[in-house]
Design an enzyme around this catalytic site. Sequence first.
Site, PDB file in Angstrom:
ATOM      1  N   HIS A 279       0.821  -1.211   0.000  1.00 29.76           N
ATOM      2  CA  HIS A 279       0.000   0.000   0.000  1.00 29.76           C
ATOM      3  C   HIS A 279       0.861   1.270   0.000  1.00 29.76           C
ATOM      4  O   HIS A 279       0.751   2.123  -0.892  1.00 29.76           O
ATOM      5  CB  HIS A 279      -0.903   0.020   1.243  1.00 29.76           C
ATOM      6  CG  HIS A 279      -1.754  -1.179   1.433  1.00 29.76           C
ATOM      7  ND1 HIS A 279      -2.861  -1.445   0.655  1.00 29.76           N
ATOM      8  CD2 HIS A 279      -1.677  -2.190   2.342  1.00 29.76           C
ATOM      9  CE1 HIS A 279      -3.436  -2.562   1.076  1.00 29.76           C
ATOM     10  NE2 HIS A 279      -2.736  -3.035   2.087  1.00 29.76           N
ATOM     11  N   ASP A 280       1.690   1.400   1.015  1.00 32.23           N
ATOM     12  CA  ASP A 280       2.411   2.659   1.234  1.00 32.23           C
ATOM     13  C   ASP A 280       3.517   2.905   0.212  1.00 32.23           C
ATOM     14  O   ASP A 280       3.675   4.042  -0.250  1.00 32.23           O
ATOM     15  CB  ASP A 280       2.959   2.696   2.656  1.00 32.23           C
ATOM     16  CG  ASP A 280       1.853   2.688   3.706  1.00 32.23           C
ATOM     17  OD1 ASP A 280       0.685   2.896   3.330  1.00 32.23           O
ATOM     18  OD2 ASP A 280       2.160   2.460   4.887  1.00 32.23           O
TER      19      ASP A 280
END
Length: 355
Positions: A279-280
């Site tokens: 995600h990040d």
Amino acid sequence: MTDCPAHIIDRDMSTSSARPKTKLWLDVDTGIDDSFALLYAAASPEAELIGVSCVAGNVPVEEVTVNTAAVLDLAGLNRVEVARGADRPIERPLVTTPETHGPSGTGYSILKAPPGRISERDGVDLIVEKVRNHPGELTLVAVGPLTNIALALDQEPDLLEMLGRLVIMGGCFTVTGNTAPRAEWNIHVDPEAARKVMAAAGKGTRNLPLFVPLDVTEQVLLRPDHVARIAESAGRPLRSAQPLHADEGNPLLDFMADALRFYMEFHFGYDGIYGAFMHDPFAVAAALDPTLVETVETTVDVETKGELTTAETVADLRNAWGRPPNAAIALQGRTDLFLDRFVTRLGALARADLL
């Protein structure tokens, strides 16, 4: 290791050195995928990491700051300032997620920061200071709850106007949530902060905040073969790719394997997939290269009082509200290209760790 692995070359972006670097400020709740977002920023030749503020989220803020500083040190960025920010959401009790990221936030890896490594300055104060010092230049990538950003708006109401851009890893719009049916984790931790940020974005923000939500980040699945390629490109093949076991002797590769083994075991139990959603790191990549995502401009608000839908990010895709857009949301992404870059860059970073 050097303080900045400037010799790392990305063949997909080989001309990046000819362009001005993107001045990045990261706001993190480190976290396994936050760790890899930090490593991706460190390994990206087009990024200039100005500093990092920490916020409570995946783990308490004390552990977030230690993890963040230790990961940056592993990457050779021991001069990048790491500051402690908010230790709780602005209205709610803090909820953490040790089942996802491990008791200390980095899976099976336990990190330590050297004495004096954490800044004595406040992370929220630093965000405001750096934005004022670099008007229109700073790209702020928030990959945790938006508490620090909301508090910074109290000090500087024009914060979003003064940024080059705000990039938010958070929310879900056309897919289900990962914390509640309609809620994503970062927004779920502090929905009031997220709503406050989006209200500020609706007041004429020059560059619309970019949401990088689950709609795209759950298409970014790192598998053991990707990690094996990172190790091979660093000259240290893994002893076993599934489950992950590092060839001891490279601290950065050992950290990657120990952190990701925990994360992949979690996803196997939760999603039935032995892999890890990045995600990040993908949010950082989209901040550096906006062509990685296809976006829609719309109005986004955040539910804070719903019986079943608290923390839902509500996008007015049909313009029912008749309000001007306050966000761009990424609904499609060039995930294969990103994963190739991720492997290439982190492999080069790990090889630098041997020099």
